[in-house]
Each structure stands twice: as C-alpha cells, then as structure tokens.
Design an enzyme around this catalytic site. Structure first.
Site, PDB file in Angstrom:
ATOM      1  CB  CYS A   1      21.271  49.427  35.677  1.00 39.09           C
ATOM      2  SG  CYS A   1      22.507  50.550  36.751  1.00 39.09           S
TER       3      CYS A   1
ATOM      4  CE  LYS B   1      27.825  50.740  44.672  1.00 41.30           C
ATOM      5  NZ  LYS B   1      27.762  51.029  43.152  1.00 41.30           N
TER       6      LYS B   1
ATOM      7  CB  CYS C   1      23.749  45.808  36.113  1.00 40.10           C
ATOM      8  SG  CYS C   1      23.024  46.330  37.453  1.00 40.10           S
TER       9      CYS C   1
ATOM     10  CE  LYS D   1      26.480  47.837  42.473  1.00 39.18           C
ATOM     11  NZ  LYS D   1      26.029  48.288  41.106  1.00 39.18           N
TER      12      LYS D   1
ATOM     13  CB  CYS E   1      26.454  49.792  35.275  1.00 40.05           C
ATOM     14  SG  CYS E   1      25.419  48.788  35.514  1.00 40.05           S
TER      15      CYS E   1
ATOM     16  CE1 TYR F   1      26.189  59.867  45.050  1.00 34.15           C
ATOM     17  CE2 TYR F   1      26.550  58.347  46.772  1.00 34.15           C
ATOM     18  CZ  TYR F   1      26.239  58.780  45.525  1.00 34.15           C
ATOM     19  OH  TYR F   1      25.896  57.862  44.562  1.00 34.15           O
TER      20      TYR F   1
ATOM     21  NE  ARG G   1      20.979  46.869  40.608  1.00 35.25           N
ATOM     22  CZ  ARG G   1      19.933  47.530  39.388  1.00 35.25           C
ATOM     23  NH1 ARG G   1      19.560  46.500  38.577  1.00 35.25           N
ATOM     24  NH2 ARG G   1      19.806  48.817  39.403  1.00 35.25           N
TER      25      ARG G   1
ATOM     26  CD  GLU H   1      32.647  38.653  42.325  1.00 38.90           C
ATOM     27  OE1 GLU H   1      33.484  39.128  41.648  1.00 38.90           O
ATOM     28  OE2 GLU H   1      31.602  38.144  42.257  1.00 38.90           O
TER      29      GLU H   1
ATOM     30  NE  ARG I   1      19.242  49.495  43.042  1.00 37.44           N
ATOM     31  CZ  ARG I   1      19.150  48.417  43.421  1.00 37.44           C
ATOM     32  NH1 ARG I   1      18.176  48.071  43.963  1.00 37.44           N
ATOM     33  NH2 ARG I   1      20.335  47.660  43.619  1.00 37.44           N
TER      34      ARG I   1
ATOM     35  CB  SER J   1      22.544  57.020  47.206  1.00 40.63           C
ATOM     36  OG  SER J   1      22.255  55.579  47.191  1.00 40.63           O
TER      37      SER J   1
HETATM   38  C1  PBG Z   1      25.073  50.457  38.954  1.00 40.71           C
HETATM   39  C2  PBG Z   1      25.439  51.383  40.351  1.00 40.71           C
HETATM   40  C3  PBG Z   1      24.636  51.444  41.412  1.00 40.71           C
HETATM   41  C4  PBG Z   1      25.307  52.182  42.298  1.00 40.71           C
HETATM   42  C5  PBG Z   1      26.447  52.518  41.582  1.00 40.71           C
HETATM   43  N1  PBG Z   1      26.488  51.751  40.260  1.00 40.71           N
HETATM   44  C6  PBG Z   1      23.389  50.811  41.602  1.00 40.71           C
HETATM   45  C7  PBG Z   1      22.776  49.437  41.723  1.00 40.71           C
HETATM   46  O1  PBG Z   1      23.742  48.480  41.681  1.00 40.71           O
HETATM   47  O2  PBG Z   1      21.662  49.300  42.102  1.00 40.71           O
HETATM   48  C8  PBG Z   1      24.932  52.479  43.603  1.00 40.71           C
HETATM   49  C9  PBG Z   1      25.639  53.715  44.149  1.00 40.71           C
HETATM   50  C10 PBG Z   1      24.981  54.364  45.299  1.00 40.71           C
HETATM   51  O3  PBG Z   1      24.052  54.139  45.728  1.00 40.71           O
HETATM   52  O4  PBG Z   1      25.397  55.277  45.835  1.00 40.71           O
HETATM   53  N2  PBG Z   1      25.324  51.257  37.793  1.00 40.71           N
END
Ligand code: PBG
Length: 332
Positions: A129, A255, A137, A202, A127, A320, A224, A240, A212, A281
């Site tokens: 970002c 996700k 991204c 996603k 990615c 995690y 996003r 998708e 983030r 997260s």
């Molecule tokens: C983007 C990415 C994100 C996450 C994984 N890859 C952040 C986003 O899309 O803002 C989030 C993972 C998480 O919240 O644990 N590279």
C-alpha cells in the site's frame, strides 16, 4: 471442615487493601510488567526527505531520511527497546513493484542499521500500500484487489528485505496465502533463518487513519474491508491465525490492540507462539489528543493501555509510545 482462606482468619471478610497499602507492596504483587525489551517502535523511512520531517498525524514522530535512520535506531537501542518496525515511503509509487526495489527506503535503512551493529531486532513491514499509486495493499484489477497476482510481489519484497538484513518480515497486506508464498521464496533464496511475523488478524479499522497520512497510503477508492477482517468477528481471527501458522508463520500479530483485547486473549488461549499486538496510530492519536487537552494524564493512560494489552496476552507490543515508555520505566 471448611478450607482456610489466606488472610481470612481474623475477619468475616477479605481485606484486599492489605497488599495495596504501599507502592512497594503493589509492585511486589504486580501480575503484569512492562519491559522496554517487549516493545517495538514503528519507524518511517522516507526516500524523498533530506532531513527528518515531523509527521502531523503522529505528533512526536518523524519521517527519516535513510542517512539519518541510524539516529532513531540508536535511540531505540539506548532505550532498551526490543525492535524497530520499518515502513517505507518510496521515491515514486507504481503498481507495487517499488516495494521490492533493493535500493528502496526500507532495504537501504536495513543495511544502514545492520551496518551500524545496533543490537536490536529489525522487522520490515511487507505490504504494497505504501508503494501503489492507488493505495491498496495488493495489485488492483478493475476495482478489485487481485489476491493471487499480489503474492509474488510480496514474496519478492520479503526476500529483498531479508537480503538487506531484516531479522523478521511482517506481512500486513492480508492477502490469502501470502505467508506460504513468502516462506517458500525466502527458503529458495537462502533465507531460511528469516522469521515471519504475520499480521494474522488485522481488522478493517478506523484507527489506521493517522498512519495512512504518515505513509501516504490511504486507498484512493473503496476501502480495505474486502481483505481485512470484519470488526465483529473473533472466531474468524482464530482461523486466520491457525492458517498463518500452518503456512509457516513463526509469530502472529493482532491489530489494532486496544479495541480487540478479547481477540488477543482468545489467541493466547489457542497458541503458544509469540503474539504481538499493534497499538495503532489512531490509538496513539486518541490518547495524545486527549492528553494535550489535559483530559487524560498521558503517562498513566499510556501505561494503562499497554499494560492492558500485555495482560490480555500479548508478548510483544508495537507502539508509537515505545521511546517515552522506556524512559518512564527507567525512572520508576
Ligand atoms: C499497511 C499497514 C497499515 C498499518 C500498518 N501496516 C495501514 C492500513 O492497513 O491501512 C497501520 C498502522 C497504524 O495505524 O499505526 N501496510
């Protein structure tokens, strides 16, 4: 003649309790099992850190300097965890090109872990970002993300990670056509054997907040929702997934996980490729914070959420909690 129902002979009603009486019986009839080999641990690699530093928004997790990333990989191997998913915090953010720097944190970490001979699947998040000054991204033109201008940068990053030793590249950017662009670039560069796990579905979720902060990649303007999926939609996710598989994805990711179990189940019904689900997260934060206050039993809550994700149909769970779950499963 009425059909004989198992266990119904002596009774007008079914005695479901019979098979729930003891832990041994419950274990015997358990339909869904957790196995550390199906778990993936996210790992943050920090180009600017000289020592592992705690991540406030992800209690228990550290940003690892490249020369120490072997420690966490070693812990994951010892715990029997199936894979690590690497994210990088670069020396300097730019227009996103830093993602493909062969000397960047992710390629360096991949070489370090690969070189140590650790037997664990190495997955590199692809990615922009974490590498862009604006935190989006993709490449930004004006106030919009330029999908097509982003594709070559993603492809280049994926080739760099494959060359550094990634078994799997996992594009999380949600640009259209990136799986094909990455597959073509990998094949042209001699990495036909590198697999693609696409974040096919996603969602534009509130649950990415702590990540983030951890990866310093919150968008500096807007959000996003122009490229990530809209939470109310499930059929769109299935389309998708179909598109990503047609473009060459070997496995797909969904996700977040917990709020989207129906999407996991729908995907499971549609495809036989491996499905990964990412307990993100914010899901980690919610459980951790409640457990810290004594409002939830951490262990039971974590095992229940992960079991639910597996029961919905995910083969692989990115979490995690991977290290502590592996430890709990060993004790059982
Ligand atoms: C983007 C990415 C994100 C996450 C994984 N890859 C952040 C986003 O899309 O803002 C989030 C993972 C998480 O919240 O644990 N590279």
């Amino acid at each position: 003649m009425t059909a004989v129902t198992a266990g119904a002979a002596q009774s007008a009603f079914r005695r479901f309790h019979r098979l729930r009486r003891t832990a041994a019986l419950r274990r015997l009839v358990q339909e869904t099992r957790l196995d550390p080999a199906a778990l993936v641990l996210p790992v943050f690699v920090h180009a600017r850190a000289s020592a592992p530093e705690p991540i406030p928004s992800l209690p228990g997790h550290l940003r690892w300097p490249v020369d120490r990333v072997g420690d966490i990989a070693g812990q994951a191997v010892a715990a029997g965890i199936g894979g690590v998913l690497l994210f990088g915090l670069p020396d300097q953010k730019d227009d996103g090109r830093a993602a493909a720097d062969p000397l960047g944190p992710v390629p360096a970490a991949l070489r370090a872990i690969r070189g140590s001979g650790a037997e664990i699947a190495l997955i590199a998040d692809v990615c922009l970002c974490e590498y862009t000054t604006h935190g989006h991204c993709g490449v930004v033109r004006g106030s919009e993300v330029d999908n097509d201008a982003t594709l070559p940068l993603l492809a280049e990053a994926a080739v760099t990670y494959a060359a550094a030793g990634a078994d799997i590249v996992a594009p999380s950017d949600m640009m259209d056509g990136r799986v094909r662009a990455i597959r073509d670039a990998l094949d042209r560069a001699g990495h036909a054997e590198t697999a693609i796990l696409s974040y096919a579905a996603k969602y534009a979720s509130a649950f990415y907040g702590p990540f983030r902060e951890a990866a310093e990649c919150a968008p500096s303007f807007g959000d996003r929702s122009g490229y990530q999926l809209d939470p109310p939609n499930v059929r769109e996710a299935l389309v998708e997934i179909e598109a990503d598989l047609a473009e060459g994805a070997d496995a797909v990711m969904l996700k977040p996980a917990g709020p989207y179990l129906d999407v996991i189940a729908a995907a499971r019904a549609r495809t036989d490729v491996p499905i990964a689900a990412y307990q993100v997260s914010g899901e980690h934060a919610a459980i951790s914070a409640a457990a810290d206050r004594g409002w939830l039993d951490r262990r039971r809550a974590v095992l229940e959420t992960l079991t639910g994700i597996r029961r919905a149909g995910a083969d692989i769970v990115i979490t995690y909690f991977a290290l502590e779950v592996a430890e709990w499963l060993r004790q059982r």
